[in-house]
Design an enzyme around this catalytic site. Structure first.
Site, PDB file in Angstrom:
ATOM      1  N   PHE A 126      -1.514   8.073   4.756  1.00  0.00           N
ATOM      2  CA  PHE A 126      -2.355   8.687   5.892  1.00  0.00           C
ATOM      3  C   PHE A 126      -3.522   9.159   5.228  1.00  0.00           C
ATOM      4  O   PHE A 126      -3.952  10.559   5.905  1.00  0.00           O
ATOM      5  CB  PHE A 126      -1.452   9.878   6.544  1.00  0.00           C
ATOM      6  CG  PHE A 126      -0.365   9.067   7.428  1.00  0.00           C
ATOM      7  CD1 PHE A 126      -0.225   7.908   7.769  1.00  0.00           C
ATOM      8  CD2 PHE A 126       0.497  10.087   8.401  1.00  0.00           C
ATOM      9  CE1 PHE A 126       0.736   7.185   8.722  1.00  0.00           C
ATOM     10  CE2 PHE A 126       1.397   9.480   8.907  1.00  0.00           C
ATOM     11  CZ  PHE A 126       1.644   8.204   9.227  1.00  0.00           C
ATOM     12  N   LYS A 145       5.714   3.442  17.510  1.00  0.00           N
ATOM     13  CA  LYS A 145       5.623   2.605  16.268  1.00  0.00           C
ATOM     14  C   LYS A 145       6.849   2.762  15.326  1.00  0.00           C
ATOM     15  O   LYS A 145       6.874   3.950  14.750  1.00  0.00           O
ATOM     16  CB  LYS A 145       4.393   2.695  15.525  1.00  0.00           C
ATOM     17  CG  LYS A 145       4.238   1.420  14.574  1.00  0.00           C
ATOM     18  CD  LYS A 145       2.718   1.363  13.892  1.00  0.00           C
ATOM     19  CE  LYS A 145       2.472  -0.149  13.049  1.00  0.00           C
ATOM     20  NZ  LYS A 145       0.971  -0.220  12.664  1.00  0.00           N
ATOM     21  N   ASN A 170       4.995   6.037   3.494  1.00  0.00           N
ATOM     22  CA  ASN A 170       4.103   6.852   2.323  1.00  0.00           C
ATOM     23  C   ASN A 170       3.983   8.091   2.608  1.00  0.00           C
ATOM     24  O   ASN A 170       3.319   8.841   1.888  1.00  0.00           O
ATOM     25  CB  ASN A 170       2.984   5.894   2.251  1.00  0.00           C
ATOM     26  CG  ASN A 170       2.978   4.675   1.757  1.00  0.00           C
ATOM     27  OD1 ASN A 170       3.811   4.073   1.080  1.00  0.00           O
ATOM     28  ND2 ASN A 170       2.230   3.383   2.625  1.00  0.00           N
ATOM     29  N   THR A 171       4.749   8.747   3.673  1.00  0.00           N
ATOM     30  CA  THR A 171       4.611  10.067   3.633  1.00  0.00           C
ATOM     31  C   THR A 171       6.110  10.626   3.621  1.00  0.00           C
ATOM     32  O   THR A 171       6.925  10.177   4.404  1.00  0.00           O
ATOM     33  CB  THR A 171       4.038  10.619   5.265  1.00  0.00           C
ATOM     34  OG1 THR A 171       2.758   9.958   5.408  1.00  0.00           O
ATOM     35  CG2 THR A 171       4.203  12.227   5.420  1.00  0.00           C
ATOM     36  N   SER A 203       5.609   4.939   8.724  1.00  0.00           N
ATOM     37  CA  SER A 203       5.056   4.917   7.298  1.00  0.00           C
ATOM     38  C   SER A 203       6.101   5.261   6.313  1.00  0.00           C
ATOM     39  O   SER A 203       6.652   6.391   6.649  1.00  0.00           O
ATOM     40  CB  SER A 203       3.592   5.781   7.311  1.00  0.00           C
ATOM     41  OG  SER A 203       3.264   5.567   5.989  1.00  0.00           O
ATOM     42  N   ASN A 255       0.855  -1.322   0.140  1.00  0.00           N
ATOM     43  CA  ASN A 255       0.007  -0.097  -0.060  1.00  0.00           C
ATOM     44  C   ASN A 255       0.792   1.277  -0.011  1.00  0.00           C
ATOM     45  O   ASN A 255       2.099   1.204   0.519  1.00  0.00           O
ATOM     46  CB  ASN A 255      -0.951   0.059   1.239  1.00  0.00           C
ATOM     47  CG  ASN A 255      -0.390   0.675   2.261  1.00  0.00           C
ATOM     48  OD1 ASN A 255      -0.394   1.951   2.649  1.00  0.00           O
ATOM     49  ND2 ASN A 255       0.181  -0.170   3.430  1.00  0.00           N
ATOM     50  N   ASN A 297       5.953  -1.529  11.547  1.00  0.00           N
ATOM     51  CA  ASN A 297       5.268  -1.030  10.288  1.00  0.00           C
ATOM     52  C   ASN A 297       5.499  -1.873   8.978  1.00  0.00           C
ATOM     53  O   ASN A 297       6.218  -2.704   8.965  1.00  0.00           O
ATOM     54  CB  ASN A 297       5.335   0.456  10.171  1.00  0.00           C
ATOM     55  CG  ASN A 297       4.073   1.375   9.609  1.00  0.00           C
ATOM     56  OD1 ASN A 297       3.725   0.586   8.532  1.00  0.00           O
ATOM     57  ND2 ASN A 297       3.720   2.311  10.010  1.00  0.00           N
TER      58      ASN A 297
END
Length: 362
Positions: free
Chosen positions: A114, A215, A175-176, A173, A110, A244
C-alpha cells in the site's frame, strides 16, 4: 502484440519493474501512448449497482495508486478505472526491490505494501476532476501502523464518497501484516457495519448513492467464502471483487517465484475464476461481481463473465501485452457477442457457472 507495443515493452523491460511502472504513468500523463479506441458497442453496455458501464472491462486497483491518470486510462478503451489503494496517511510501503517479473509465467509478484501519497494528495486530484465523465472507482485501505483499521476505512468512505463512481474496501492484500484477518467473520461484520453507517450518512448528505464493493482474496476455503457471503448480504454491500493476488505458487517456472508477496497474472486465472463462481452461487443473481485475475484476452474476459462476473478487471496482463490491450479485448468481446448471436454481453453471464464451481480452490 502490435509493433509499437512491442517496442514500448522492450524499452520498459530494460528498467526494473518499479521504475518501468513510474515511466508508464509519466507517459500517460504526457498524452502517450495513442491507441486505437474500440467503437462504442451498445451490446457491451452493462448496468450494475446503479451504474451504466460502457463496456465491462476495467483497470484494476494497484496501477494508478494515487489517482494521477484515471482519465488517460479510460482513453485506452477501458470502460472504467479503479484507483488506489489509498490510505489515510502517506506511506512508503515495503523496502525495495518489491516487484518481480515472472516473464516465463506471464505473472508478477509484488510486495508493495500500500505505498501511496495518502488521502490528501488523492483527494486534491479527485476534486480537480469532479464532474468529468467516465466511471472511476476509488479503492480505500488502512495504514500499516494504524491502531484502528476500521476507522481508516470509515475515513476513506467519508472523504471519497462524493468523488467516486463507486468505492472499494480492500481487505485482501497479502502485503500488509494482519490485513487479511479482517476477512474473518466477526471482524468483517464490524468493518462492514461501520462502512455501511458511514456511507449511509454520506448518501443522505449528498443525495446520491455511492455503491461500495468488497475486494477479497483468492486464498479462501469454502467456510471463509460462506462467512464473507453472509456478512456482505447482511450489511448492504453492493458487490464483491474477486480477487486480489494469491500467495500460492503452484506450477510456476520463473526463479522469482521464491519471492515473498502476492502473485498476479496468468497463473491466477483458474483459482480466481473458481472462487468467483462460488461467490456467484452464494450471493445469487442480483449482487454485482467483478472478476479479476489472469485476464489477458477477450476470451479470458468472456470466461470470467461465463463464470458469474458482471464486469472484469486486469492489470498484469497489460504489462506483457502493452497499452493497446484494452482496446483489443473490447473489440474481441464485441466479436464474441456477434459470433454467439447474443443481444448483449450480459447473456454470457453464468453460462459456465457449474463448470467453474467444480474447479478446486485448495
Amino acid at each position: 502484440m502490435p509493433g509499437l507495443d512491442r517496442i514500448g515493452q522492450t524499452l520498459l523491460f530494460a528498467f526494473d519493474p518499479e521504475t518501468a511502472h513510474g515511466l508508464s504513468i509519466a507517459a500517460l500523463k504526457s498524452g502517450l501512448p495513442l491507441c486505437r479506441l474500440p467503437a462504442p458497442d451498445p451490446a457491451l453496455r452493462v448496468d450494475v449497482a446503479g451504474l451504466s458501464f460502457p463496456n465491462p472491462l476495467g483497470m484494476a486497483a494497484g496501477y494508478d495508486k494515487n489517482g494521477e491518470v484515471p482519465d488517460a486510462l479510460l482513453g485506452l478503451g477501458f470502460g472504467f478505472a479503479e484507483i488506489g489503494t489509498v490510505t489515510p496517511l502517506a506511506q512508503p510501503g515495503n523496502p525495495k526491490p518489491r516487484i518481480f517479473r515472472l516473464a516465463e509465467d506471464a505473472a508478477v509478484v509484488n510486495r508493495l505494501g500500500f505505498n501511496n501519497e495518502g488521502h490528501a494528495a488523492c483527494l486534491k486530484r479527485m476534486e480537480a476532476r469532479h464532474g468529468r465523465p467516465g466511471i472511476v472507482g476509488i479503492n480505500v485501505g488502512a495504514n500499516k501502523d494504524s491502531t484502528d483499521r476500521i476507522a481508516d476505512y470509515r475515513l476513506g468512505i467519508e472523504r471519497f464518497a462524493r468523488h467516486a463512481s463507486y468505492l472499494t474496501v480492500n481487505i485482501s492484500s497479502p502485503n500488509t501484516p494482519g490485513l487479511r484477518d479482517l476477512q474473518a467473520r466477526t471482524s468483517l461484520g464490524l468493518l462492514l457495519a461501520a462502512v455501511r453507517q458511514a456511507l449511509d450518512a454520506e448518501d443522505a448528505r449528498t443525495g446520491r448513492h455511492t455503491p461500495v464493493f468488497l475486494k477479497i482474496a483468492p486464498d479462501l476455503d469454502e467456510a471463509g467464502l460462506d462467512d464473507i457471503a453472509a456478512e456482505v448480504q447482511g450489511n448492504g454491500i453492493d458487490g464483491v471483487i474477486v480477487s486480489n493476488t494469491t500467495l500460492a505458487r503452484d506450477g510456476l517456472s520463473s526463479a522469482a517465484k521464491a519471492e515473498a508477496g502476492g502473485l498476479s497474472g496468468r497463473p491466477l486465472f483458474s483459482r480466481s475464476t473458481a472462487v468467483l463462481a462460488r461467490m456467484r452461487r452464494r450471493l445469487g443473481p442480483r449482487m454485482a461481481l467483478i472478476g479479476v485475475g489472469g485476464v489477458e484476452s477477450a476470451e479470458t474476459a468472456a470466461e470470467k463473465i461465463r463464470a458469474g462476473a458482471d464486469l472484469v478487471q486486469l492489470y498484469t496482463g497489460m504489462i506483457y501485452a502493452g497499452p493497446s490491450m484494452p482496446g483489443r479485448i473490447v473489440r474481441g468481446l464485441s466479436e464474441i457477442v456477434k459470433r454467439e448471436r447474443l443481444s448483449s454481453i450480459r447473456d454470457l453471464r453464468d453460462t459456465a457457472l457449474a463448470k467453474w464451481e467444480a474447479e478446486p480452490i485448495g
